[in-house]
Design a protein around this motif. Sequence first.
Motif, mmCIF file in Angstrom:
data_model
loop_
_atom_site.group_PDB
_atom_site.id
_atom_site.type_symbol
_atom_site.label_atom_id
_atom_site.label_comp_id
_atom_site.label_asym_id
_atom_site.label_seq_id
_atom_site.Cartn_x
_atom_site.Cartn_y
_atom_site.Cartn_z
ATOM 1 N N TYR A 108 0.822 -1.206 0.000
ATOM 2 C CA TYR A 108 0.000 0.000 0.000
ATOM 3 C C TYR A 108 0.860 1.262 0.000
ATOM 4 O O TYR A 108 0.573 2.228 -0.713
ATOM 5 C CB TYR A 108 -0.927 0.008 1.225
ATOM 6 N N ARG A 109 1.917 1.243 0.785
ATOM 7 C CA ARG A 109 2.763 2.436 0.868
ATOM 8 C C ARG A 109 3.539 2.662 -0.426
ATOM 9 O O ARG A 109 3.813 3.799 -0.802
ATOM 10 C CB ARG A 109 3.692 2.341 2.077
ATOM 11 N N SER A 110 3.886 1.574 -1.124
ATOM 12 C CA SER A 110 4.592 1.733 -2.393
ATOM 13 C C SER A 110 3.705 2.407 -3.436
ATOM 14 O O SER A 110 4.200 3.044 -4.368
ATOM 15 C CB SER A 110 5.055 0.366 -2.923
ATOM 16 N N LEU A 111 2.395 2.282 -3.262
ATOM 17 C CA LEU A 111 1.446 2.942 -4.163
ATOM 18 C C LEU A 111 1.239 4.409 -3.806
ATOM 19 O O LEU A 111 0.659 5.159 -4.587
ATOM 20 C CB LEU A 111 0.093 2.215 -4.116
ATOM 21 N N GLY A 112 1.689 4.795 -2.622
ATOM 22 C CA GLY A 112 1.490 6.178 -2.176
ATOM 23 C C GLY A 112 0.321 6.351 -1.242
ATOM 24 O O GLY A 112 -0.012 7.474 -0.854
ATOM 25 N N LEU A 113 -0.341 5.247 -0.846
ATOM 26 C CA LEU A 113 -1.454 5.344 0.097
ATOM 27 C C LEU A 113 -0.923 5.655 1.490
ATOM 28 O O LEU A 113 0.082 5.083 1.921
ATOM 29 C CB LEU A 113 -2.244 4.034 0.137
ATOM 30 N N ARG A 114 -1.602 6.528 2.197
ATOM 31 C CA ARG A 114 -1.190 6.889 3.547
ATOM 32 C C ARG A 114 -2.347 6.803 4.547
ATOM 33 O O ARG A 114 -2.135 6.519 5.716
ATOM 34 C CB ARG A 114 -0.630 8.324 3.560
ATOM 35 N N ASN A 115 -3.568 7.049 4.097
ATOM 36 C CA ASN A 115 -4.697 7.163 5.031
ATOM 37 C C ASN A 115 -5.425 5.839 5.236
ATOM 38 O O ASN A 115 -6.653 5.787 5.245
ATOM 39 C CB ASN A 115 -5.677 8.239 4.539
ATOM 40 N N PHE A 116 -4.664 4.766 5.399
ATOM 41 C CA PHE A 116 -5.292 3.489 5.722
ATOM 42 C C PHE A 116 -4.863 3.077 7.120
ATOM 43 O O PHE A 116 -3.832 3.514 7.631
ATOM 44 C CB PHE A 116 -4.914 2.412 4.691
ATOM 45 N N ARG A 117 -5.682 2.239 7.739
ATOM 46 C CA ARG A 117 -5.389 1.748 9.080
ATOM 47 C C ARG A 117 -5.403 0.226 9.080
ATOM 48 O O ARG A 117 -6.144 -0.394 8.319
ATOM 49 C CB ARG A 117 -6.429 2.273 10.080
ATOM 50 N N ILE A 118 -4.588 -0.362 9.938
ATOM 51 C CA ILE A 118 -4.548 -1.811 10.088
ATOM 52 C C ILE A 118 -5.200 -2.165 11.418
ATOM 53 O O ILE A 118 -4.763 -1.684 12.475
ATOM 54 C CB ILE A 118 -3.097 -2.333 10.064
#
Length: 419
Positions: A153-163
């Motif tokens: 997810y981070r390699s795609l540039g996503l930041r506003n996700f939660r685990i």
Amino acid sequence: MSTFQAPKGTYDLLPPRSATFLAVREAISAPLKNSGYGYVETPGFENVELFSRGVGESTDIVSKEMYTLTTKGGDQLALRPEGTASVLRAALQGNLHKLGGLPVKLWYSGSYYRYERAQAGRYRHFSQVGAEAIGAEDPALDAELIILADQAYRSLGLRNFRILLNSLGDKECRPVYREALQDFLRGLDLDADTVRRAEINPLRVLDDKRADVQKQLVGAPMLRDYLCDACKAYHEEVRALVTAAGVVFEDDEKLVRGLDYYTRTTFEFVHDGLGSQSAVGGGGRYDGLSEMIGGPALPSVGWALGVDRTVLALEAEGVELDIPSATSVFAVALGAAKPVLFGLVTELRRAGVAADISYGGKGLKGAMKDANRSGARFAVVAGDRDLEEGVVQLKDMQSGEQTPVAVADVVATVQARLA
């Protein structure tokens, strides 16, 4: 006669948006390929019993959403509603667990089908990339998969996700919790379907999204209070490994996921920009699934990430992926130059250069519009006079600069300039 439309709740992937879906699939699979996961592909349909046994008859997936069909030979089949049961079935059938070197680590990508109320982010046909680590009970595997998904997810540039992370216990401690939860649920005012679900798998009721049900669940016994010492220790090790890797998560004691086969570790990836369909992926450990579908004891863990919802999450964050043009060189043939330029395009492709050519006998203006639309870095333009001189015109589509290049030198010149 009206033209045909895609079935309700499905979609077609068309350029240019389809390039984003391909990029998302590649980004999710890249960390897996780099971590010992081999590719597996299974049929789009399976025996109905594989899912009713594995996923669980009490789940909405099996009881309400699964597409089933009867073949002319009388076989009961279902379009696959999820990937894990199919992948485990394939691994067992292929005897991968007998080849040594457990766990068997596999990744897959494909379309899945559920009959749902169609809405943004929830389709009847959807795309996932998944990963399964089969045959080992090790907190490091659970942590590895969580970390790899976070990396993707981070390699795609996503930041506003939660685990979100939880433990569902195992066959030792969950039955005790199950009984306590059932006793609590029997005292509530629930509809007949929910009462039936509570008797088959009461944890499913905790996953009910209806406000009137959630209101009644206040004060329900919590699984964390019933975990045995082994499950507590296992969960703490998963948490410690994920934390040590610098991956942030939230403990969510109500997280149960929508499938019956999960044990111990369960997790979900949610994005707050997607409204009610906030889950972009999830997974967990399923130590008993192999036995459920007729195999030996093979403790396993895996996840599936939704390509569709990941694309929606990217759009919600305004992230635009840097997708290179599919074409590097576009050939524009004028007059009798088509055979020569067609030959050059073939040579360029064989040399590994993405190349295309204008078709349909268009003039210079129309063909150059095609070149612009292709996104090519260079255009190779030639007419009768150019060929008489043994050259083509190589045009830089960014600067507009145009230079003559000998026909025999085109491939080498293009390769050098692209490098």
